[in-house]
Design a protein around this motif. Structure first.
Motif, PDB file in Angstrom:
ATOM      1  N   SER A  63      11.653  12.967   8.765  1.00 53.90           N
ATOM      2  CA  SER A  63      12.926  13.280   8.117  1.00 53.90           C
ATOM      3  C   SER A  63      13.286  12.215   7.095  1.00 53.90           C
ATOM      4  O   SER A  63      13.759  12.512   5.995  1.00 53.90           O
ATOM      5  CB  SER A  63      14.040  13.400   9.163  1.00 53.90           C
ATOM      6  N   ARG A  67      13.770  12.652   3.031  1.00 54.39           N
ATOM      7  CA  ARG A  67      14.954  12.262   2.269  1.00 54.39           C
ATOM      8  C   ARG A  67      14.579  11.384   1.084  1.00 54.39           C
ATOM      9  O   ARG A  67      15.130  11.526  -0.010  1.00 54.39           O
ATOM     10  CB  ARG A  67      15.944  11.520   3.176  1.00 54.39           C
ATOM     11  N   ASP A 185      22.604  12.611   8.379  1.00 50.21           N
ATOM     12  CA  ASP A 185      22.018  13.739   9.101  1.00 50.21           C
ATOM     13  C   ASP A 185      22.354  13.613  10.588  1.00 50.21           C
ATOM     14  O   ASP A 185      21.910  12.661  11.248  1.00 50.21           O
ATOM     15  CB  ASP A 185      20.508  13.754   8.910  1.00 50.21           C
TER      16      ASP A 185
END
Length: 238
Positions: A63, A67, A185
């Motif tokens: 993740s 990003r 997030d």
């Protein structure tokens, strides 16, 4: 009759914008290096982790990488806009957007977005400053872009200390429960706090203390940091 800025003005605007992009790219590189160092500094802990915990850690790293790739793509698109025919207006729009983003990151502007609320109940006052400092670091490593601790907007120079009257953040005395509001997030931050030996486990080791996490698609952080004053540092000529 159509008026236009002379070539030197366009050059200066474009130069400033490219310098802004350069600074942001360097910041992204520094963030990636910091994540890499933190991820690789504890091989012994990873060796004893369960398979499902390793899967969560790998998902978290994927993740973060996603990003960073997205941010690099955005910067490349900005560069392309600045080199187009409408470079002057694009540079002005880009500067305004960057100023708003930096204001959010510096804590001088309110912010909103998805995130989590971490509440630490500590009725016996067993949680010390080191736990809150570790919490801040874990949230930042997990991609938190804005963090508020019990009404105090945290910045790069924020500190948490133990005092006779209790814990203090940036000079303000805290009362329990301690409440972190972090924008970023939600899934990534929640997983980072719940990994074995992480913040949730660390808080649970203190008698009577407990940490709970609530995720949300929309949170607001209204607390602000004052503009910093520098005694020695001054802007350098461009």
């Amino acid at each position: 009759m159509t008026s236009s800025l002379p070539p030197p003005a366009r050059t200066a605007a474009g130069g400033r914008s490219f310098r802004i992009i350069g600074v942001v790219l360097l910041a992204l590189l520094g963030f990636a290096l910091a994540v890499s160092v933190r991820t690789n500094r504890g091989p012994a802990g990873l060796a004893t982790a369960r398979q499902e915990d390793l899967v969560r850690i790998l998902d978290d790293l994927d993740s973060r990488a996603g990003r960073l790739r997205s941010q690099v793509s955005d910067l490349q698109q900005s560069r392309d806009r600045l080199t187009g025919a409408q470079g002057n207006q694009a540079a002005l729009d880009e500067s305004r957007q960057r100023a708003a983003q930096l204001g959010v990151l510096a804590g001088t502007l309110p912010a909103q977005g998805p995130g989590i609320v971490l509440t630490i109940d500590d009725p016996r006052q067993q949680v010390r400053a080191d736990v809150l400092v570790d919490t801040i670091q874990e949230l930042r490593d997990a991609g938190a872009e804005v963090i508020d601790l019990s009404g105090v907007r945290l910045g790069v120079d924020s500190y948490v200390v133990d005092r006779g009257s209790g814990l203090q953040v940036d000079g303000k005395t805290l009362t329990t429960p301690y409440r972190f509001t972090a924008l970023g997030d939600p899934a990534t931050m929640a997983q980072a706090l719940k990994i074995p030996g992480g913040i949730v486990d660390s808080v649970a080791e203190r008698p009577g203390a407990k940490a709970s996490i609530t995720s949300s698609t929309h949170l607001e952080v209204r607390s602000l940091r004052p503009l910093p004053t520098h005694k020695y540092a001054r802007s350098a000529p461009s």
